[in-house]
Motif scaffolding. Structure first.
Motif, PDB file in Angstrom:
ATOM      1  N   LYS A   1       0.817  -1.216   0.000  1.00  0.00           N
ATOM      2  CA  LYS A   1       0.000   0.000   0.000  1.00  0.00           C
ATOM      3  C   LYS A   1       0.853   1.269   0.000  1.00  0.00           C
ATOM      4  O   LYS A   1       0.625   2.195  -0.787  1.00  0.00           O
ATOM      5  CB  LYS A   1      -0.917  -0.006   1.222  1.00  0.00           C
ATOM      6  N   GLY A   2       1.850   1.334   0.873  1.00  0.00           N
ATOM      7  CA  GLY A   2       2.558   2.600   1.060  1.00  0.00           C
ATOM      8  C   GLY A   2       4.047   2.586   0.825  1.00  0.00           C
ATOM      9  O   GLY A   2       4.703   3.626   0.999  1.00  0.00           O
ATOM     10  N   GLY A   3       4.628   1.453   0.457  1.00  0.00           N
ATOM     11  CA  GLY A   3       6.058   1.442   0.204  1.00  0.00           C
ATOM     12  C   GLY A   3       6.864   1.034   1.430  1.00  0.00           C
ATOM     13  O   GLY A   3       6.331   0.573   2.449  1.00  0.00           O
ATOM     14  N   TRP A   4       8.163   1.222   1.341  1.00  0.00           N
ATOM     15  CA  TRP A   4       9.055   0.711   2.378  1.00  0.00           C
ATOM     16  C   TRP A   4       8.908   1.439   3.712  1.00  0.00           C
ATOM     17  O   TRP A   4       9.123   0.850   4.776  1.00  0.00           O
ATOM     18  CB  TRP A   4      10.500   0.754   1.907  1.00  0.00           C
ATOM     19  N   ARG A   5       8.535   2.701   3.712  1.00  0.00           N
ATOM     20  CA  ARG A   5       8.371   3.427   4.974  1.00  0.00           C
ATOM     21  C   ARG A   5       7.203   2.872   5.776  1.00  0.00           C
ATOM     22  O   ARG A   5       7.290   2.710   6.999  1.00  0.00           O
ATOM     23  CB  ARG A   5       8.179   4.922   4.693  1.00  0.00           C
ATOM     24  N   TRP A   6       6.092   2.592   5.082  1.00  0.00           N
ATOM     25  CA  TRP A   6       4.948   1.987   5.755  1.00  0.00           C
ATOM     26  C   TRP A   6       5.324   0.599   6.263  1.00  0.00           C
ATOM     27  O   TRP A   6       4.877   0.175   7.337  1.00  0.00           O
ATOM     28  CB  TRP A   6       3.756   1.908   4.806  1.00  0.00           C
ATOM     29  N   ALA A   7       6.105  -0.132   5.497  1.00  0.00           N
ATOM     30  CA  ALA A   7       6.525  -1.475   5.916  1.00  0.00           C
ATOM     31  C   ALA A   7       7.370  -1.404   7.178  1.00  0.00           C
ATOM     32  O   ALA A   7       7.201  -2.222   8.102  1.00  0.00           O
ATOM     33  CB  ALA A   7       7.300  -2.148   4.789  1.00  0.00           C
ATOM     34  N   ALA A   8       8.282  -0.454   7.239  1.00  0.00           N
ATOM     35  CA  ALA A   8       9.107  -0.295   8.441  1.00  0.00           C
ATOM     36  C   ALA A   8       8.256   0.080   9.644  1.00  0.00           C
ATOM     37  O   ALA A   8       8.481  -0.401  10.763  1.00  0.00           O
ATOM     38  CB  ALA A   8      10.179   0.769   8.184  1.00  0.00           C
ATOM     39  N   PHE A   9       7.260   0.931   9.424  1.00  0.00           N
ATOM     40  CA  PHE A   9       6.362   1.340  10.505  1.00  0.00           C
ATOM     41  C   PHE A   9       5.596   0.143  11.055  1.00  0.00           C
ATOM     42  O   PHE A   9       5.446  -0.014  12.277  1.00  0.00           O
ATOM     43  CB  PHE A   9       5.389   2.394   9.989  1.00  0.00           C
ATOM     44  N   ALA A  10       5.095  -0.744  10.189  1.00  0.00           N
ATOM     45  CA  ALA A  10       4.307  -1.899  10.633  1.00  0.00           C
ATOM     46  C   ALA A  10       5.184  -2.977  11.253  1.00  0.00           C
ATOM     47  O   ALA A  10       4.738  -3.711  12.143  1.00  0.00           O
ATOM     48  CB  ALA A  10       3.514  -2.472   9.462  1.00  0.00           C
ATOM     49  N   SER A  11       6.418  -3.100  10.784  1.00  0.00           N
ATOM     50  CA  SER A  11       7.297  -4.154  11.292  1.00  0.00           C
ATOM     51  C   SER A  11       7.739  -3.891  12.723  1.00  0.00           C
ATOM     52  O   SER A  11       8.002  -4.843  13.486  1.00  0.00           O
ATOM     53  CB  SER A  11       8.534  -4.274  10.401  1.00  0.00           C
ATOM     54  N   THR A  12       7.824  -2.624  13.100  1.00  0.00           N
ATOM     55  CA  THR A  12       8.343  -2.295  14.433  1.00  0.00           C
ATOM     56  C   THR A  12       7.468  -2.834  15.561  1.00  0.00           C
ATOM     57  O   THR A  12       7.973  -3.504  16.472  1.00  0.00           O
ATOM     58  CB  THR A  12       8.518  -0.773  14.551  1.00  0.00           C
ATOM     59  N   PRO A  13       6.138  -2.569  15.582  1.00  0.00           N
ATOM     60  CA  PRO A  13       5.326  -3.149  16.666  1.00  0.00           C
ATOM     61  C   PRO A  13       5.275  -4.677  16.627  1.00  0.00           C
ATOM     62  O   PRO A  13       5.145  -5.316  17.679  1.00  0.00           O
ATOM     63  CB  PRO A  13       3.942  -2.535  16.442  1.00  0.00           C
ATOM     64  N   VAL A  14       5.376  -5.271  15.434  1.00  0.00           N
ATOM     65  CA  VAL A  14       5.414  -6.730  15.353  1.00  0.00           C
ATOM     66  C   VAL A  14       6.674  -7.258  16.035  1.00  0.00           C
ATOM     67  O   VAL A  14       6.631  -8.258  16.778  1.00  0.00           O
ATOM     68  CB  VAL A  14       5.347  -7.183  13.882  1.00  0.00           C
TER      69      VAL A  14
END
Length: 406
Positions: free
Chosen positions: A122-135
């Motif tokens: 949906k949003g690229g690598w920045r969104w991916a980094a944001f979602a990976s952190t809480p996981v």
């Protein structure tokens, strides 16, 4: 000739969304299967069963949400990630200590990666980094300590999601670049087609008015001078027309959009025509026409463009070879192509003159001849030796069909 707008959509994103949909369903079933196979390791299986019921319903109910970037809203992503995080932190409450210390899978297992990948697409690598952190944080909390296998899994999800997000961004940029290139090509072809028509008509009339006015003098000379100015202005406009900016779809999942204007042949142009009938009117006292004894059929658009290219070549003979020059037209019907040769006995073309004329905006050979043949899938070869005349060989493939009408 009728114009038709052809819309071309390009998207490498859509296959990713389809793959994500399948991934979510398969990993949901995989997580349930892992729970069933390790049922004895859960002290409170009711918590796990309740979670899997929610996961099952949520995964199937939200399949339409992971079909495109527009359907995959921010609110959906937040709730989806929250469900994955909840499953991770619920694992210590449902499973026994042996399951946790032995590195057993969390309740959502690898289903969690699907939530992170949705952010990436949906949003690229920045969104991916944001979602990976809480996981990553939730996995560390679930184990209670940064065990080696936990850190390995966290880093793997982090790197993979960021890499996929970056690839998606690069793909989107590539789609926009490709759309721009395709639209430039389509616009250039349309501009060249218009330039050929203008050269064959308006520009030649203006040039003739300029020459006649210069000979007559007086008011006619002034009219010729004005015609010459307009000829130069029109040549500049034709050779330097601007190309419109390519469009981009409002739906990011649809990728870049190109709107190319095509010119279609009229209904009366559907059948083949005899090329000889179109070239015969060019025969004159100083123009000899040699043709095969049998018809030379070509699709109407291709035959008309080839005949127009022959006419442009004869115009060049009249303008540059002198009034006393003779010309010959030879038509050859080969098995795979039609070859038309236009030869004259004029003074020939000095070396470098064609390139100089094209730089000055005089596009008779570049557009009226070579441009037409290129659009037909054919070729135009010009051979000229100073003092020995000029020969133009035009080749059109028979299998091209109605190409070249664009």
């Amino acid at each position: 000739m009728a114009k038709q707008v052809r819309v071309v959509r390009m998207s490498v994103e859509q296959p990713l969304w389809r793959a994500l949909s399948g991934y979510r369903v398969l990993t949901m079933l995989y997580a349930i299967g892992l729970f069933a196979s390790a049922y004895d390791e859960f002290d409170r299986p009711g918590i796990a069963i309740a979670f899997y019921v929610v996961l099952f319903v949520w995964t199937l109910a939200t399949l339409p949400r992971v079909q495109s970037a527009v359907a995959c809203t921010k609110r959906f992503l937040v709730v989806d990630l929250a469900i994955a995080l909840t499953g991770i932190v619920l694992t210590p409450l449902a499973a026994d200590d042996h399951h946790i210390s032995g590195g057993g899978p969390t309740l959502p297992s690898i289903w969690t990666a699907g939530s992170v990948l949705a952010y990436a697409i949906k949003g690229g690598w920045r969104w991916a980094a944001f979602a990976s952190t809480p996981v990553a944080a939730a996995n560390l909390i679930e184990r209670g300590s940064p065990a080696r296998d936990t850190v390995h899994n966290v880093v793997l999800v982090w790197v993979a999601s960021i890499a996929i997000g970056y690839v998606v961004e690069v793909a989107r940029a590539s789609e926009r670049t490709l759309a721009r290139a395709l639209e430039i090509e389509a616009t250039t072809r349309e501009r060249e087609r218009l330039a050929r028509d203008i050269h064959d008509g308006v520009l030649q009339v203006l040039a003739m008015v300029q020459r006649r006015g210069a000979v007559l003098g007086g008011e006619a000379g002034e009219l010729g001078r004005m015609a010459g100015e307009q000829e130069i202005a029109l040549r500049t406009l034709v050779s330097g027309a601007l190309v419109p900016v390519s469009r981009v779809s409002l739906d990011a999942a649809e990728g870049a959009v190109v709107r190319a204007v095509e010119v279609e042949a009229d209904e009366t142009d559907d059948g083949p025509v005899d090329l000889r009938a179109l070239l015969a009117p060019y025969a004159a006292a100083k123009v000899s026409f040699a043709e095969p004894g049998a018809p030379v059929p070509l699709p109407a658009p291709a035959a008309k463009e080839l005949a127009a290219a022959v006419g442009a070549a004869l115009d060049n003979v009249r303008r540059h070879a002198g009034a006393d020059a003779r010309a010959w037209i030879l038509v050859e019907d080969e098995p795979r192509e039609v070859v038309v040769t236009v030869r004259d006995d004029g003074p020939g073309i000095p070396e470098g003159r064609l390139a100089q004329a094209e730089g000055e905006g005089r596009l008779g050979v570049a557009l009226s001849i070579r441009g037409r043949l290129r659009d037909l899938g054919g070729s135009a070869e010009l051979v000229s030796i100073p003092g020995q005349g000029t020969e133009v060989e035009l080749k059109v493939p028979k299998a091209r069909g109605k190409a070249g009408t664009r």
